[in-house]
Each structure stands twice: as C-alpha cells, then as structure tokens.
Design a protein around this motif. Structure first.
Motif, PDB file in Angstrom:
ATOM      1  N   GLY A  44       0.797  -1.224   0.000  1.00  9.41           N
ATOM      2  CA  GLY A  44       0.000   0.000   0.000  1.00  9.41           C
ATOM      3  C   GLY A  44       0.831   1.276   0.000  1.00  9.41           C
ATOM      4  O   GLY A  44       2.064   1.242   0.032  1.00  9.41           O
TER       5      GLY A  44
ATOM      6  N   ASN B 263      -8.968  13.373   3.092  1.00 13.14           N
ATOM      7  CA  ASN B 263     -10.108  12.784   2.382  1.00 13.14           C
ATOM      8  C   ASN B 263      -9.729  12.324   0.981  1.00 13.14           C
ATOM      9  O   ASN B 263     -10.136  11.250   0.541  1.00 13.14           O
ATOM     10  CB  ASN B 263     -11.254  13.800   2.283  1.00 13.14           C
TER      11      ASN B 263
ATOM     12  N   GLU C 208      -7.744   9.090   1.345  1.00 12.75           N
ATOM     13  CA  GLU C 208      -8.589   7.925   1.658  1.00 12.75           C
ATOM     14  C   GLU C 208      -9.386   7.471   0.427  1.00 12.75           C
ATOM     15  O   GLU C 208      -9.439   6.286   0.121  1.00 12.75           O
ATOM     16  CB  GLU C 208      -9.547   8.252   2.803  1.00 12.75           C
ATOM     17  N   ASP C 209      -9.965   8.430  -0.283  1.00 15.30           N
ATOM     18  CA  ASP C 209     -10.766   8.081  -1.464  1.00 15.30           C
ATOM     19  C   ASP C 209      -9.922   7.460  -2.572  1.00 15.30           C
ATOM     20  O   ASP C 209     -10.415   6.668  -3.370  1.00 15.30           O
ATOM     21  CB  ASP C 209     -11.498   9.322  -2.002  1.00 15.30           C
TER      22      ASP C 209
ATOM     23  N   GLY D 161      -7.523   5.455  -2.071  1.00 10.99           N
ATOM     24  CA  GLY D 161      -7.137   4.093  -1.692  1.00 10.99           C
ATOM     25  C   GLY D 161      -5.825   4.014  -0.932  1.00 10.99           C
ATOM     26  O   GLY D 161      -5.187   2.957  -0.907  1.00 10.99           O
TER      27      GLY D 161
ATOM     28  N   VAL E 296      -3.379   3.442   2.199  1.00 11.00           N
ATOM     29  CA  VAL E 296      -3.538   2.587   3.381  1.00 11.00           C
ATOM     30  C   VAL E 296      -3.367   3.384   4.665  1.00 11.00           C
ATOM     31  O   VAL E 296      -3.595   2.877   5.764  1.00 11.00           O
ATOM     32  CB  VAL E 296      -2.540   1.400   3.396  1.00 11.00           C
TER      33      VAL E 296
ATOM     34  N   LYS F 225      -4.469   8.200  -6.908  1.00  9.46           N
ATOM     35  CA  LYS F 225      -5.067   6.941  -7.378  1.00  9.46           C
ATOM     36  C   LYS F 225      -4.069   6.146  -8.212  1.00  9.46           C
ATOM     37  O   LYS F 225      -3.956   4.926  -8.082  1.00  9.46           O
ATOM     38  CB  LYS F 225      -6.295   7.226  -8.254  1.00  9.46           C
TER      39      LYS F 225
ATOM     40  N   VAL G  94      -1.392   4.454  -6.113  1.00 13.36           N
ATOM     41  CA  VAL G  94      -1.961   3.292  -5.423  1.00 13.36           C
ATOM     42  C   VAL G  94      -2.015   2.092  -6.375  1.00 13.36           C
ATOM     43  O   VAL G  94      -1.594   0.976  -6.035  1.00 13.36           O
ATOM     44  CB  VAL G  94      -3.374   3.604  -4.871  1.00 13.36           C
ATOM     45  N   LEU G  95      -2.488   2.347  -7.587  1.00 16.27           N
ATOM     46  CA  LEU G  95      -2.620   1.274  -8.588  1.00 16.27           C
ATOM     47  C   LEU G  95      -1.254   0.702  -8.970  1.00 16.27           C
ATOM     48  O   LEU G  95      -1.062  -0.518  -9.026  1.00 16.27           O
ATOM     49  CB  LEU G  95      -3.341   1.826  -9.824  1.00 16.27           C
TER      50      LEU G  95
ATOM     51  N   ALA H  62       0.242  -1.497  -6.118  1.00 11.70           N
ATOM     52  CA  ALA H  62      -0.399  -2.805  -5.978  1.00 11.70           C
ATOM     53  C   ALA H  62      -0.042  -3.737  -7.141  1.00 11.70           C
ATOM     54  O   ALA H  62       0.115  -4.938  -6.956  1.00 11.70           O
ATOM     55  CB  ALA H  62      -1.912  -2.653  -5.874  1.00 11.70           C
ATOM     56  N   PHE H  63       0.092  -3.165  -8.338  1.00 11.70           N
ATOM     57  CA  PHE H  63       0.338  -3.986  -9.539  1.00 11.70           C
ATOM     58  C   PHE H  63       1.729  -3.751 -10.117  1.00 11.70           C
ATOM     59  O   PHE H  63       1.921  -3.830 -11.322  1.00 11.70           O
ATOM     60  CB  PHE H  63      -0.738  -3.702 -10.600  1.00 11.70           C
TER      61      PHE H  63
ATOM     62  N   GLU I 190      -0.762   1.846 -17.477  1.00 10.27           N
ATOM     63  CA  GLU I 190      -2.099   2.437 -17.356  1.00 10.27           C
ATOM     64  C   GLU I 190      -2.101   3.512 -16.258  1.00 10.27           C
ATOM     65  O   GLU I 190      -2.637   4.605 -16.437  1.00 10.27           O
ATOM     66  CB  GLU I 190      -3.053   1.304 -16.963  1.00 10.27           C
TER      67      GLU I 190
ATOM     68  N   MET J  54      -2.400   7.881 -16.308  1.00 18.06           N
ATOM     69  CA  MET J  54      -3.434   8.646 -15.590  1.00 18.06           C
ATOM     70  C   MET J  54      -2.921  10.022 -15.165  1.00 18.06           C
ATOM     71  O   MET J  54      -3.688  10.890 -14.754  1.00 18.06           O
ATOM     72  CB  MET J  54      -3.898   7.889 -14.333  1.00 18.06           C
TER      73      MET J  54
END
Lengths: 201, 335
Positions: free
Chosen positions: B55, B67, B70-71, B73, B75, B288, B291-292, B295-296, B305, B309
């Motif tokens: 994370g 906020n 958190e939105d 993603g 951790v 975002k 975070v992506l 994780a990947f 990808e 963004m």
C-alpha cells in the motif's frame, strides 16, 4: 490438491500464503485478476485496509467476478478487512456511515474500528462453533454487530468495555472473522475453509 | 523461515529485555488471573504494520487532503505541519504537527493516521501516543533534538517507523524497538535517486549476510555485527530470513507511479509518498495512479495504465540533489 487463492491486491497476503503453504495437500495461489480467480477452489480475502482493497477491486473490475464465484458456492474466508468487504452493512465507530466500495454478499452488520485505535489492539483466544479455540490478533479490528437471514454469529469474545460481542460469522460458503489467525500462526480457521472446499470436490 | 516467525523472535527479544515474562509468572504464582486480552503486544504492533503491505501512505497537512488520500485508496496518511518540500524552503525548526489538526483528521477518515516526531524527542512521541495516533515516524524531516540517541521505542504501545540508509542503520533502529523501516531517500526533492541508493545498499548487505550463513561462516556474521554496532541476534535473524525482519517501505522523493513501481520492484513492501502528491497539480489522479502502480508493480501493463493517468507536465518540479549544500541534506540526521 486444493488450490486456495489469496486476494493479493494489498495487505498481509504473505502471511496467509506462508501459513497455507505449510498445510499438506494445499497449493496457495495469489489472485490479482479474473483469470487466476477462475482457477481456485477457495478464496481468502486477507487483512489490510478495506478501503484500499475495495478501491482496487473496483478499479480492476473484479467485483462481479468475485460475487459470481461466491454465489456459485466457492468457499470464501474474510479476515478483518475481508470481513468488512463481505458485509452488507458497514459503519465506522468514529466516522459513522462509510463511503467505501464493498462486495455486500454476507448478511452481517459490521462496525469498523470498534475497539478504538491501534494502541487498543490486542491478542485473545476465541471459541468458534465447529472450529474450536483459535488464537487471534485483533488489529484495529471491526466487530460483527448483527447477523440476519442465513448468516449466523459463531464466535464471541467478552471484552472489558464492549461486553459480549460477535467476532466470527458464517453464511453458507462464507466465513468471516474480524481477527487475524494468520498473524498468530493458528491454522484452524484455514483448515475449516479447506474442508469446505474439499466437500465440493 | 516465515516473516511472522521473526515477529515472534522480536517479541521474545523485547520480553527478555524487559523481563515482562518474569512479571507475568509472578502474577500467576500469586494466583492473580492474567488478563485474557493482551493489549498492545509487540505481535499486534508488527502485525498492524504487516497490514500496510502493498500500500501507499500519503503525507497530508489538512482534512481535505486526508479525504483525497482515503478516497484514492491510501492505506494510511502521515500528518505534517508542512510537506517536506515546504519544510526545506521554510527553514527554521521543524516540529511535530498541530495536535488539533491530527485529531480532526482522525475523526474524519477511517484509515490509520500517522504523525512525525523529532528524532530523540521522547515527549512529542508520548503526546502522539496519548491522542491516539496509530503509527509514529521518528523522522529526519523534522529537526532532531538528539543527534546521538534515538527514542527507546520498546516502552511505547504505539508502533514506530524509522528511516534508514543502510542495513546496519535499519537493524539499530529495530534493536531500539522500531516496528517498521523505511528508506530515508532525500525527502522533499521529488527525486527518487537517493531512495534507490538506500534500498540497494540494504539489499546488497542482506545478500552478503545470506552468503555468510549459506557457507556456514558464523564468524563473519559476528564480525559484521561488531563492526557495524548492531546486535548479533538481529544480524543472524536477518541472515536466516533473507530480508529485513520487519516491514520495509520506500520513502524520499517518490513522485510518479513509475517511481513507486520501481521501489516495489527493488523489494520495498510499500511506499510513502511525501510531497509528490500534494505538490503536484493533479493530486486526486496522481494519488489513485500511485496506489494502482504500487499494488500492480509486477504487471507493467497496469503500471503503464497508471502512469498514463497522470501527466509529467503536472508532476512536482523537484530539486537536483547535487545542488544541495551538505548541511541541507536531511538523510544524514541521526545515524
């Protein structure tokens, strides 16, 4: 050989993997996409941040695939964050109603961060129906306030402040525990999941 | 050997140092029941940190940013008075964040809230623990109050993270009770080069210790421990485990999804992003995307990808580390 998947988007995936690897006849598989999800006999949603895991499930379009497999009978175990993701209704002790994405497959009402903050985290033993006494780490853990329909609370602890509270629940092929047996190294909950998977094979 | 085995080892090490077992046995002899719930044990501290794996923890200065984090993603969030980039520019003494800001953020979001205290500032740490912060970063980004000694972290019920530039530095912090390590990198620069350097140095030493144990050269492990002022037990544990015995995050200069993926590829368990998000012009998307990518990290298609963004034109400008004066380097604080 039972193939047990661990949803590997975020969290203590490694701890579940290492625990499952030591069980004979089990092949743990880390699941990050729909293709690998289709190949497992059971799935574990690990501990971690439920908001993060939920967001990544949403971003990768995995929600419908997981729900479809659960509905078709694949046994699933949620630990801590996993329990939150399975629940139909989730609140947070401090914040109230939450705005995080959920799977909403289990008829349970979960209260997040019910014991307080990290300094209130603890270790305790829980007696769970048909599983036995399990050592668990309760880490910023939620609690199961209510279960209805086919869902049933099968494990409770007595907490000095909160009293007698639900910490484990079952509904058909879905098992939810609010604590971490993978952190204390107790494999009884996992063995129960594996038995459920074997029952279908 | 499993990672949780090292947690159990570290718990025993702590019990040994503080003779807690002795006390517990005494209570048992006197016939007093030991509480069925054992609160804030070392195992739940290491276990809590384990939940961060894979994370991103994001630096924030107010509720609005918390906020967004958190939105997106995240951790967890790390509350600061100023982002590291602004700490650099402001100069003066950097201290722990406003306790009221931290409290407001804790009642706004559901994810864990961390905060920084100054190196050696036992009392700032006590205050953060008191108000309920979930993780304390004893950080070189703030102005140290004790250059010689860090806080004894075993006596706290809240877990600590410390920065490290090398394996010996990391093991010294773990020996003082840190539940988590992060690379120091060079905070607030938007330049990931130093974090890469520190991560590789740690990896190289672990490979070296691993080669000692595989060849049965126990003597070399002892010499390593002595030369680097590290407890021998921790050197042996690291050698047997083949990785740091606690969760290890990357930090210092991460500004893009590709930076995060690079650090994961180098073996980080997760990443801290400081100025990189809220000093950019596209914080929501960037948060975002990072975070992506974290994780990947093992799937280049998804990282591409994520990278798409965000636009490089909106990234934080960053600071050339070679243009910094020696006294402006944060990473040299607290060895």
């Amino acid at each position: 050989m039972v193939r047990v998947g661990i949803l590997g988007l975020q969290g203590d995936v490694l701890e579940h993997y290492e625990l499952l690897k030591e069980i004979e006849g089990v092949e743990p598989v880390i699941v990050k996409d729909a293709r690998s999800l289709a190949l497992v006999d059971a799935l574990v949603i690990p501990g971690g941040e439920s908001t993060t895991i939920g967001r990544l499930i949403e971003m990768r379009g995995l929600r419908d695939y997981i729900i479809e497999r659960v509905r078709s009978g694949m046994p699933i175990l949620g630990t801590c964050a996993g329990t939150i993701l399975l629940a139909t209704r989730v609140e947070d002790r401090e914040v109230g109603e939450v705005r995080q994405p959920l799977l909403k497959v289990m008829d349970i009402h979960v209260l997040r961060n019910a014991f307080g903050r990290q300094k209130d985290s603890f270790e305790a033993e829980v007696d769970i129906e048909s599983i036995g006494r399990v050592k668990g780490a309760f880490i910023r853990a939620p609690i199961i306030k209510k279960a209805w329909g086919k869902a049933k609370i099968i494990g409770r602890i007595k907490h000095p402040v909160l009293g007698k509270i639900g910490v484990a629940a079952i509904q058909d092929n879905m098992l939810a525990v609010v604590f971490h047996p993978e952190i204390t190294g107790d494999n009884k909950v996992h063995l129960f999941l594996i038995d459920m998977a074997k029952g279908r094979m | 050997m499993k990672l949780v085995d090292s947690y159990i080892f570290l718990e025993k090490l702590r019990d040994f140092m503080y003779s807690l077992l002795e006390q517990r046995d005494r209570l048992r002899e006197e016939g007093k029941e030991v509480l069925p719930l054992r609160t804030a044990t070392p195992l739940v501290r290491y276990g809590f940190i384990s939940m961060f794996k894979g994370g991103v923890i994001m630096d924030v200065t107010n509720e609005e940013q918390a906020n967004i984090a958190e939105d997106a993603g995240a951790v967890g969030v790390m509350v600061l008075d100023k982002l590291p980039y602004d700490v650099r520019r402001a100069g003066g003494v950097a201290r722990t964040a406003d306790l009221n800001t931290i409290k407001n953020i804790m009642s706004t979001i559901t994810i864990p809230v961390s905060a920084k205290c100054r190196i050696g500032h036992y009392y700032e740490a006590r205050l953060l623990e008191e108000i309920g912060v979930d993780l304390i970063d004893e950080s070189e980004v703030l102005t140290p109050v004790d250059e010689k000694a860090h806080i004894n972290k075993w006596v706290f019920s809240v877990p600590f993270v410390n920065g490290a530039r090398s394996l010996p530095e990391a093991l010294r912090r773990i020996g003082e009770g840190a539940s988590m390590i992060r690379t120091k990198g060079e905070a607030g620069t938007g330049n990931v080069a130093e974090a890469v350097k520190h991560m590789k140095l740690v990896n190289r030493d672990i490979a070296l210790l691993r080669s000692y144990i595989e060849s049965g050269d126990e003597e070399a492990l002892r010499i390593y421990a002595r030369q680097n002022s590290v407890p021998y037990e921790l050197v042996l544990l690291t050698a047997r485990l083949g990785r740091l015995p606690v969760v290890n995050f990357a930090a210092g200069g991460i500004a893009t999804p590709a930076d995060a993926a690079l650090m994961m590829w180098l073996g980080a368990d997760g990443v801290f992003v400081g100025s990189g998000i809220f000093k950019s012009q596209d914080p929501e998307n960037r948060a975002k995307a990072i975070v992506l990518a974290t994780a990947f990290w093992d799937d280049p298609e998804t990282v591409a990808e994520a990278q798409a963004m965000v636009s490089e034109r909106h990234a934080m400008i960053g600071i050339d580390i070679t243009k910094l004066k020696p006294e402006e380097l944060l990473q040299v604080r607290g060895e």
